[in-house]
Structures are given as structure tokens and as C-alpha cells.
Design a protein around this motif. Structure first.
Motif, PDB file in Angstrom:
ATOM      1  N   VAL A 118       0.824  -1.310  -0.152  1.00  0.00           N
ATOM      2  CA  VAL A 118       0.127   0.024   0.040  1.00  0.00           C
ATOM      3  C   VAL A 118       0.981   1.375   0.032  1.00  0.00           C
ATOM      4  O   VAL A 118       0.576   2.343  -0.661  1.00  0.00           O
ATOM      5  N   LEU A 119       1.767   1.341   0.763  1.00  0.00           N
ATOM      6  CA  LEU A 119       3.025   2.434   0.997  1.00  0.00           C
ATOM      7  C   LEU A 119       3.393   2.642  -0.556  1.00  0.00           C
ATOM      8  O   LEU A 119       3.647   3.787  -0.813  1.00  0.00           O
ATOM      9  N   GLU A 120       3.941   1.581  -0.951  1.00  0.00           N
ATOM     10  CA  GLU A 120       4.460   1.785  -2.583  1.00  0.00           C
ATOM     11  C   GLU A 120       3.375   2.491  -3.348  1.00  0.00           C
ATOM     12  O   GLU A 120       3.852   3.029  -4.362  1.00  0.00           O
ATOM     13  N   ALA A 121       2.314   1.967  -3.274  1.00  0.00           N
ATOM     14  CA  ALA A 121       1.220   2.191  -4.309  1.00  0.00           C
ATOM     15  C   ALA A 121       1.021   3.729  -4.078  1.00  0.00           C
ATOM     16  O   ALA A 121       0.606   4.573  -4.906  1.00  0.00           O
ATOM     17  N   ILE A 122       0.966   4.452  -2.999  1.00  0.00           N
ATOM     18  CA  ILE A 122       0.586   5.754  -2.681  1.00  0.00           C
ATOM     19  C   ILE A 122       1.676   6.736  -2.856  1.00  0.00           C
ATOM     20  O   ILE A 122       1.832   7.871  -2.393  1.00  0.00           O
ATOM     21  N   GLY A 123       2.876   6.121  -3.196  1.00  0.00           N
ATOM     22  CA  GLY A 123       4.042   6.797  -3.484  1.00  0.00           C
ATOM     23  C   GLY A 123       5.138   7.096  -2.420  1.00  0.00           C
ATOM     24  O   GLY A 123       5.947   8.091  -2.595  1.00  0.00           O
ATOM     25  N   ALA A 124       5.097   6.327  -1.336  1.00  0.00           N
ATOM     26  CA  ALA A 124       5.894   6.520  -0.259  1.00  0.00           C
ATOM     27  C   ALA A 124       7.517   6.031  -0.980  1.00  0.00           C
ATOM     28  O   ALA A 124       7.519   4.949  -1.411  1.00  0.00           O
ATOM     29  N   PRO A 125       8.451   6.700  -0.234  1.00  0.00           N
ATOM     30  CA  PRO A 125       9.740   6.169  -0.540  1.00  0.00           C
ATOM     31  C   PRO A 125      10.075   5.129   0.347  1.00  0.00           C
ATOM     32  O   PRO A 125      10.841   5.108   1.522  1.00  0.00           O
ATOM     33  N   VAL A 126       9.642   3.747   0.049  1.00  0.00           N
ATOM     34  CA  VAL A 126       9.737   2.505   0.608  1.00  0.00           C
ATOM     35  C   VAL A 126      11.124   2.229   0.952  1.00  0.00           C
ATOM     36  O   VAL A 126      11.595   1.752   2.103  1.00  0.00           O
ATOM     37  N   ALA A 127      12.084   2.516   0.152  1.00  0.00           N
ATOM     38  CA  ALA A 127      13.368   1.919   0.163  1.00  0.00           C
ATOM     39  C   ALA A 127      14.230   2.902   1.225  1.00  0.00           C
ATOM     40  O   ALA A 127      15.254   2.389   1.841  1.00  0.00           O
ATOM     41  N   SER A 128      13.583   3.895   1.561  1.00  0.00           N
ATOM     42  CA  SER A 128      14.183   4.929   2.616  1.00  0.00           C
ATOM     43  C   SER A 128      13.834   4.762   4.095  1.00  0.00           C
ATOM     44  O   SER A 128      14.250   5.226   4.841  1.00  0.00           O
ATOM     45  N   LEU A 129      12.690   3.804   4.145  1.00  0.00           N
ATOM     46  CA  LEU A 129      11.848   3.808   5.499  1.00  0.00           C
ATOM     47  C   LEU A 129      12.705   3.054   6.214  1.00  0.00           C
ATOM     48  O   LEU A 129      13.390   1.835   5.956  1.00  0.00           O
ATOM     49  N   GLN A 130      12.782   3.190   7.505  1.00  0.00           N
ATOM     50  CA  GLN A 130      13.475   2.398   8.622  1.00  0.00           C
ATOM     51  C   GLN A 130      12.692   1.869   9.541  1.00  0.00           C
ATOM     52  O   GLN A 130      11.415   2.327   9.824  1.00  0.00           O
TER      53      GLN A 130
END
Length: 797
Positions: free
Chosen positions: A620-632
């Protein structure tokens, strides 16, 4: 609001069929809930007469009755205390379905004696709530007469929903007025003539609460006889679901239903001293006519005498001054109680009586004295007696404000062509008074009737004309738009919420819309429930607090589904959460709850866990444009999440989402069975998207070379998070490394205490040339170096 068609026709002369009446009611704004033909429901029941009643040989509370029925003389076992020889009652033969108990009669022995049918009470026939004895019918009725015919219930009952702005529809006469105006017939409601007094009254009354009761009228009538009501009145009340009690009580119920005018009758001999309208006093209480004891507060308007509270004005009277079979002298009360106070008293006490329901919506103040006169006439006709003069206190509220109205507004606002003369005729039929504004002006001065205090302006008058003429005559047109109009674009948060809803639904979650409120105990279990978040005027007693998260409501809803057999309930909601009363205290969230209950089967999928819900969250986060790779990832979730089985995704120090398993303590507080998985996304915590350049997406890269992978295993401290290791590995060479996946975690006897082994697969994607062994070794060395530097671990040999 229920009434029979024959009752309506006492106020409306019409030959219209039932279907035409219902159709016209709907078109004029009366919402018809149902039309019930009681005669069809009672088709199997007939009149019977008990010949004899003898004690049951095997039961003390049962009788064996010999009953004359249309099928002949039958033996029937009956437990009613009023069963006796000569009683005429209702009979149901074998095979009859009993609506009040939901059973179908069978020829079964009752304590050794076979009962060949059943003698029925009003509750068993759903005619009233009296289950203490069987029906006692007119002794002159012929055995075998259909019960619906005997009770005059072969008359359709119409049930309508009354909107709060139309209290005049709470009386049959008001409904007839609107139907007559709509052309369905002519209103035939008889005028009310004053009843002259026959003796001088010694009734003493006082009004110490003019705000709660602006106008009060009362009349003493002596020498009445409070017998059971005549058959026609009993039948009328039974038809709409009311139980007849006595003439005096039944007359008050008739006035409420027929004229929307609540009336109360006191036993005059039980009133001590002055009959007074006043505010309640702290510590006072009274026993109401429903048998319950209610606490009285200073905010309530009360009827009282020198001994104390007799009842709550406009809500419910008390037992201490109620009428009975022995009543001889009565005080009839007709008053105008303040709607706001009546509503507040009803909410505070939980009483929703017919009187409270009407006074809270606002009864017609101008009908206060005419209603008292009509009640007097009914009492004299049915109970006898002599009336004194009417005693009044206070002043009636002023009539609604007159409105200047241009008949052309009907076409301008509703699009219907109606001649001015027709406009005046419609308003007149509805009870409005109209007069010309001036000799040369086509405008009208319209005086709304006292029962239409919802009429405040020209638009209300247009609506009245339009509904009588027919809303179906209004043209179907798109509303005009201003030149150059363009709908405002959605904000980033709105767009992300819309996309997040679609993404969550695609994962198998069902969207729910729950209240923005919840019980305070639920809010406290999920980190909320502060005093400032309590609702001052909640719509329900258990919705008294703004929700700190959508999760409590979603989990409760999922549990309700599980209780009804839908075990694997997955629900989500995109909506607000409320942390405090500041501008930033309302959060835009996407929350999802999962009561994972896989079926007990050897082929069933394993029990979902925190990693399953994390997978859904990342999608869901990836779908809404969140920077998934940068999340800790961190494990510092709030207290309502289960320690060790929950985590937070952060962007710097800002939490973007929380996921995992809900703490069993929080689930117990809201009545939900553990375990339960969930995630919650804080949409506005995500960074704004970068401004788009000339191209929204880079072109798809064409790769001719095959990817390759290498495996690594590292020994690290048990406290090191796997995500930290993965993040270090993927950053070792951003040009060649395209993915890093954790595939094994090992703790065991080969590991030192406090250590664990994490195994990862690193995927390399060459772009310009095939990688040589030296190239691969160089990248491998970078991976090992980066992981050791970030975690302090070592490569496992």
C-alpha cells in the motif's frame, strides 16, 4: 405513526383506493414504511365460547376447557387465569401459526391431556402486549365469526415515518389535510364547539416555570365513570398496536393519534392542594406510569402538588395521581411545553412516550384550548360527568412570521409552471393565509399556520407548492455552471488516500465506514480518551469520545463478523483519527485490521503473522508513492501494540506507519478475541512528491544481460535488526545491486549466546558487460565491508 384507512376517511372524504392513497402520500412527502393487512394475518383465527373450565388433573395452573368452536365442541388445555365458562375469546385450530410465539400448533398432549387447539391472548396474536390472559370479546359475537371481522381488523394499517419538521403529521387530521390539498379528496374534520361549564371550579393552579411551560390549560370534571372503553375505541387503538386500558386513558391516546395533541388526566381527589408547574428540585424523584422511578433535576419541568412531584411535564405522568376504575373526579390538562426542555428531559430520563415525542417536535400551540374542549366532549359522551370552566395560565407563543412571497418564485426555484391563483389555492388548502401585498403588486403576504413553524422563507413556500403539484413535474436539468468553471484538483493527501483505498481493497480487505466516535474505554485502550476529546452531546451513550484511531471500531466490526461465522475478517477504513483538539490533532489515516482465523484443515494456509501484514503495508505504501526504500524499521510501537510482534516504519524521526499484532490487553478492553493483526498509515506524514519535470517516469530500461545472485551469511548480535543489515548490503554498490532478500535466520547450539546468523541473497544486474569473476568478487567485498561496518558482525565461515 400508524393509522387505519377507515380512520383516515373520517377526516378525508375520498373514493381513492389504498394504492392511490399510498402513492399520493409518497408524492407529497409522507414516507410510507409499510401497509399491513391484519385481517390476512388473522385469517385462521375465529370466535369461540368456553362451555366449561375444569382443573387439569396433572397440573395446578392449567385448566381443561370444553369450547364451542366452528369445528364443533373441542377439548382445549388453557393456562390463562381468566379462562371461565361463558367467556367469548379467540380460537386457533390445529395447524395454525401463532405470530406472537412463532409456533405452529400440533396435536400434542399437555401433561397427559391432548389439546385440540389454542385459546389466544392479545400478545400471542400481536394485537397488544397483554400476555396475562386470553382475549375477552363481546359476548354477543357469534361462534365461528372470523376474528379479524369481530375485532374490525380487516382494515389496512398504514405506517409512516414522520420527519422532525412535520409534527402535524403525528395526527391523522394533519395527514388528511395534506392529502386533501393534493387533490385526493375533501377534508371533513369536524369543527370543535366549546363545552359550556356547569359549575364553578375550585381548581387551584400555578405556573412557576413559564420558560418550560409558556401556556397551561386545565379543567375539572366531576362525576365521571371510568369503565372500559367502547368497542369502537378499543378496536381503533388495537389496530395501531396500543392496548386499551380505560376510557380516560384511551381518550388521551386517541387525542395524540387523531389530533397530535397530548393530553394528561389527573385523578382530582389524589391532587393535594395547588396543582403547580415548576422546575424540579435536586434529590426529588417520582414513580411514573410505566412503573419506573426517575430522578428529577432542576432542568426538568414538573407537575407537582403540595406533596411533591406528580409527573414530568410533557413527558410522562406519575402513578400517585393516575386515574383508576375508582376515579370519579378528574383534572384534564392541555398545555404547551417547551420543545427543547421536553427533548432534554426525554434524553436525560430515557423516556420516549407519545407525549414526549410530540412535545419535543413542537405541537400546535393554538390547538391547546380546542384540544381541551374536544377532550372534554369525549369524556362527557363516554364517561358522563359535569365540566367546570377552563383555567388558563401564561400566553401562547406568537405565530410564525409572515412572509412576502412572489408566486413566480415557484418557476424560478422548482421549474414548474403554476398560476398565481393556483399557488394561493394550494397554500390555502394547507392552512396558510394569503393576502395581496398591494393593489398593483402580484406579491403575496403569506401567514404560515401555527402548526408549521418550519416555514421560514420563500423557498419553503416553493417547496410546499411543488410537493402538492408533484415533484415528478420538475424538469430534469443539470445545474448551470459558471463560465470557465473547473473542479478544484484533489490535494496530495486526498489523492494518496484514494489510491491507498484501491490498493488495500486489491489485497482482499473490505472497506468499512465506522463512526468517528467510540466508547471512551475503547479510546483509552488505544492511547486516547483524554478529557478534552469527550463529546459534549454524543449521539449515543456509548459513542462519547473522539476515536484516537480507526482500529478499535474496525476490530469490533471484525469481531462481529467472526461471531456470525465469517472467521477470516479483513477490514480497512480511510478516515480521520483524533489525537487532540489542535489544528494538527486530526490525522488522515488508512487503517486495516485482520482477525486471521484460517480454517482447521490440513491443506489450510499457515496462521498469518506480522510479516504478512507488513507485506500488505509495504504494498500500500508503495502504491501511494511512499519512499519505501528509505523507510527504517523500529520496534518502538505504542502501548496498544504487542511488544516484539509490532514495529514502526519511520522516515527519520517521523513515524509513517505502524504494523503488527495488537496487544491482548487492548483487545480484551474492546471485547475482541486475540490474536489480531493490523496496520495504520499516517498519510500526511509522507513527504510531498517531487515536482514533475518534462517526463513523469523514466523510460523502461532495456537489459540484455541476465541477473545473477550471491548468498552471504553474517553472524551478528541478537539485537541487530535484519532490516539494518539488508539496508547496508543494498547500499554497497547501487549501480549493480538491485535487490537484497533475507532468506534465513538461525539461532542454535552452533551460535554463541547473544548471537544469530542472518543469510541474505544479493541480486546483481550487469548493464554494460558480462561480469567477470574479479568484478563479482569486488562487489562481494563491498557487501561484506558495508555489512560489517553497519552491524559490527562478521562473515560466517
Amino acid at each position: 405513526m400508524k393509522f387505519t384507512v377507515s380512520w383516515l376517511k373520517e377526516h378525508l372524504a375520498t373514493d381513492a383506493s389504498l394504492d392511490d392513497i399510498v402513492e399520493r402520500m409518497t408524492m407529497t412527502g409522507l414516507e410510507v414504511e409499510s401497509v399491513e393487512d391484519a385481517g390476512a394475518k388473522l385469517g385462521a383465527f375465529t370466535v369461540a365460547r368456553i362451555i366449561s373450565a375444569a382443573k387439569h388433573p396433572n397440573a395446578d395452573k392449567l385448566q381443561v376447557c370444553q369450547v364451542e368452536t366452528k369445528l364443533g365442541n373441542l377439548e382445549i388445555v388453557c393456562g390463562a387465569p381468566n379462562a371461565r365458562a361463558g367467556l367469548v375469546t379467540a380460537f386457533a385450530p390445529i395447524g395454525t401459526y401463532i405470530p406472537g410465539s412463532g409456533i405452529t400448533l400440533e396435536p400434542k398432549p399437555v401433561r397427559g391431556v391432548v389439546s385440540n387447539g389454542m385459546l389466544c391472548s392479545g400478545a400471542e396474536l400481536e394485537l397488544d402486549t397483554d400476555a396475562d390472559g386470553i382475549l375477552e370479546l363481546d359476548p354477543e359475537l357469534k361462534v365461528g365469526t372470523p376474528l379479524a371481522e369481530a375485532l374490525h381488523l380487516n382494515d389496512p394499517v398504514v405506517d409512516i415515518e414522520v420527519t422532525p419538521n412535520r409534527p402535524d403529521w403525528l395526527g391523522v387530521s394533519g395527514i388528511a389535510r395534506d392529502l386533501a390539498a393534493a387533490g385526493l379528496g375533501k377534508q371533513t374534520t369536524k369543527p370543535i364547539l366549546p363545552v359550556p361549564p356547569r359549575f364553578e371550579s375550585n381548581l387551584k393552579v400555578a405556573n412557576d416555570d413559564p420558560d418550560g411551560c409558556p401556556f397551561y390549560g386545565a379543567r375539572l370534571i366531576r362525576g365521571v365513570k371510568n369503565d372500559p372503553s367502547p368497542v369502537w375505541l378499543q378496536q381503533r387503538l388495537r389496530a395501531v398496536g396500543l392496548r386499551p386500558r380505560s376510557i380516560l386513558v384511551d381518550i388521551t391516546n386517541l387525542m395524540s393519534l387523531d389530533r397530535a395533541r397530548p393530553i394528561h388526566v389527573f385523578d382530582a381527589d389524589k391532587v393535594k392542594g395547588v396543582l403547580r408547574v415548576r422546575r424540579g428540585k435536586q434529590g426529588e424523584s417520582y414513580k411514573a406510569l410505566d412503573g419506573a422511578v426517575y430522578e428529577v433535576t432542576p432542568e426538568m419541568c414538573c407537575n407537582a402538588d403540595d406533596s411533591g412531584v406528580l409527573g414530568l411535564g410533557g413527558v410522562m405522568g406519575g402513578e400517585s395521581s393516575g386515574v383508576s376504575d375508582a376515579t370519579v373526579n378528574v383534572i384534564v390538562e392541555s398545555a404547551y411545553f417547551d420543545p427543547v426542555r421536553s427533548h432534554a428531559t426525554g434524553r436525560a430520563t430515557g423516556i420516549v412516550s407519545d407525549a414526549q415525542y410530540r412535545f419535543a417536535r413542537g405541537v400546535d400551540p393554538a390547538f391547546t384550548i380546542p384540544g381541551l374542549e374536544l377532550t372534554t366532549r369525549l369524556i362527557l359522551d363516554l364517561c358522563g360527568g359535569e365540566p367546570a370552566e377552563i383555567v388558563t395560565m401564561g400566553e401562547l407563543p406568537a405565530p410564525p412570521q409572515a412572509i412576502t412571497f412572489d408566486p413566480d418564485r415557484v418557476h424560478a426555484l422548482a421549474g414548474i409552471e403554476v398560476k398565481p391563483t393556483r399557488v394561493r389555492a394550494v397554500l390555502k388548502d394547507l392552512g396558510f393565509e394569503t393576502s395581496a401585498e398591494g393593489q398593483s403588486s402580484k406579491k403575496l403576504i403569506v401567514q404560515p399556520p401555527t402548526w408549521r413553524r418550519d416555514i421560514e422563507g420563500a423557498a419553503d413556500l416553493v417547496e410546499e407548492v411543488a410537493r402538492i403539484e408533484g415533484f415528478d413535474k420538475m424538469p430534469v436539468l443539470a445545474p448551470p455552471r459558471a463560465a470557465g468553471f473547473r473542479a478544484p484538483p484533489a490535494s496530495v493527501g486526498e489523492s494518496r488516500t484514494r489510491i491507498g483505498r484501491r490498493a488495500t481493497a486489491s489485497l482482499g480487505y473490505n472497506e468499512a465506514i465506522t463512526w468517528s466516535f467510540c466508547p471512551r474505554a475503547h479510546a483509552q485502550a488505544f492511547g486516547g480518551g483524554a478529557e478534552e476529546m469527550l463529546v459534549s452531546n454524543p449521539i449515543a451513550s456509548d459513542l462519547d469520545c473522539m476515536r484516537p484511531s480507526a482500529l478499535p471500531n474496525l476490530l469490533v466490526a471484525a469481531q462481529r463478523n467472526a461471531d456470525r461465522g465469517f472467521e477470516d475478517a479483513r477490514l480497512f477504513e480511510a478516515g480521520p483519527a483524533y489525537r487532540d483538539t489542535t489544528e494538527t490533532g486530526q490525522l488522515r489515516t488508512i487503517a486495516a485490521a485482520w482477525l486471521a482465523r484460517p480454517p482447521r484443515h490440513w491443506r489450510a494456509a499457515p496462521q498469518p503473522d506480522i510479516f504478512d501484514v507488513k507485506r500488505d503495508l509495504l504494498i500500500v505504501l508503495e502504491a501511494i508513492g511512499a519512499p519505501v526504500a528509505s523507510l527504517q524499521t523500529s520496534n518502538d510501537a505504542p502501548a496498544h501494540w504487542r511488544p516484539g510482534r509490532a514495529g514502526a516504519l519511520r522516515l527519520g524521526n517521523k513515524p509513517v506507519a505502524i504494523f503488527g499484532e495488537i496487544h491482548p490487553r487492548a483487545l480484551k478492553a474492546i471485547g475482541v478475541e486475540a490474536p489480531a493483526l493490523a496496520f495504520e498509515i499516517f498519510v500526511d506524514a509522507l513527504p510531498q512528491p517531487r515536482a514533475k519535470g518534462g517526463r513523469s517516469k523514466p523510460p523502461l530500461e532495456r537489459l540484455d544481460l541476465q541477473p545473477l545472485s550471491r548468498d552471504f551469511a553474517f553472524i551478528v548480535d541478537d539485537s541487530v535488526a535484519a532490516a539494518e543489515l539488508v539496508r547496508a548490503a543494498i547500499g554497497a554498490d547501487k549501480a549493480l545491486i538491485v535487490d537484497v532478500a533475507l532468506f534465513d535466520v538461525y539461532r542454535g547450539e552452533r551460535m554463541q549466546p547473544g548471537k544469530k546468523s542472518l543469510a541474505i541473497e544479493v541480486t546483481l544486474q550487469p548493464r554494460e558487460k558480462t561480469l567477470t569473476d574479479a568484478d563479482i568478487e569486488a562487489v562481494s567485498a563491498k557487501v561484506v565491508s558495508a555489512v560489517i561496518k553497519a552491524t559490527g558482525g562478521a562473515l560466517r565461515g
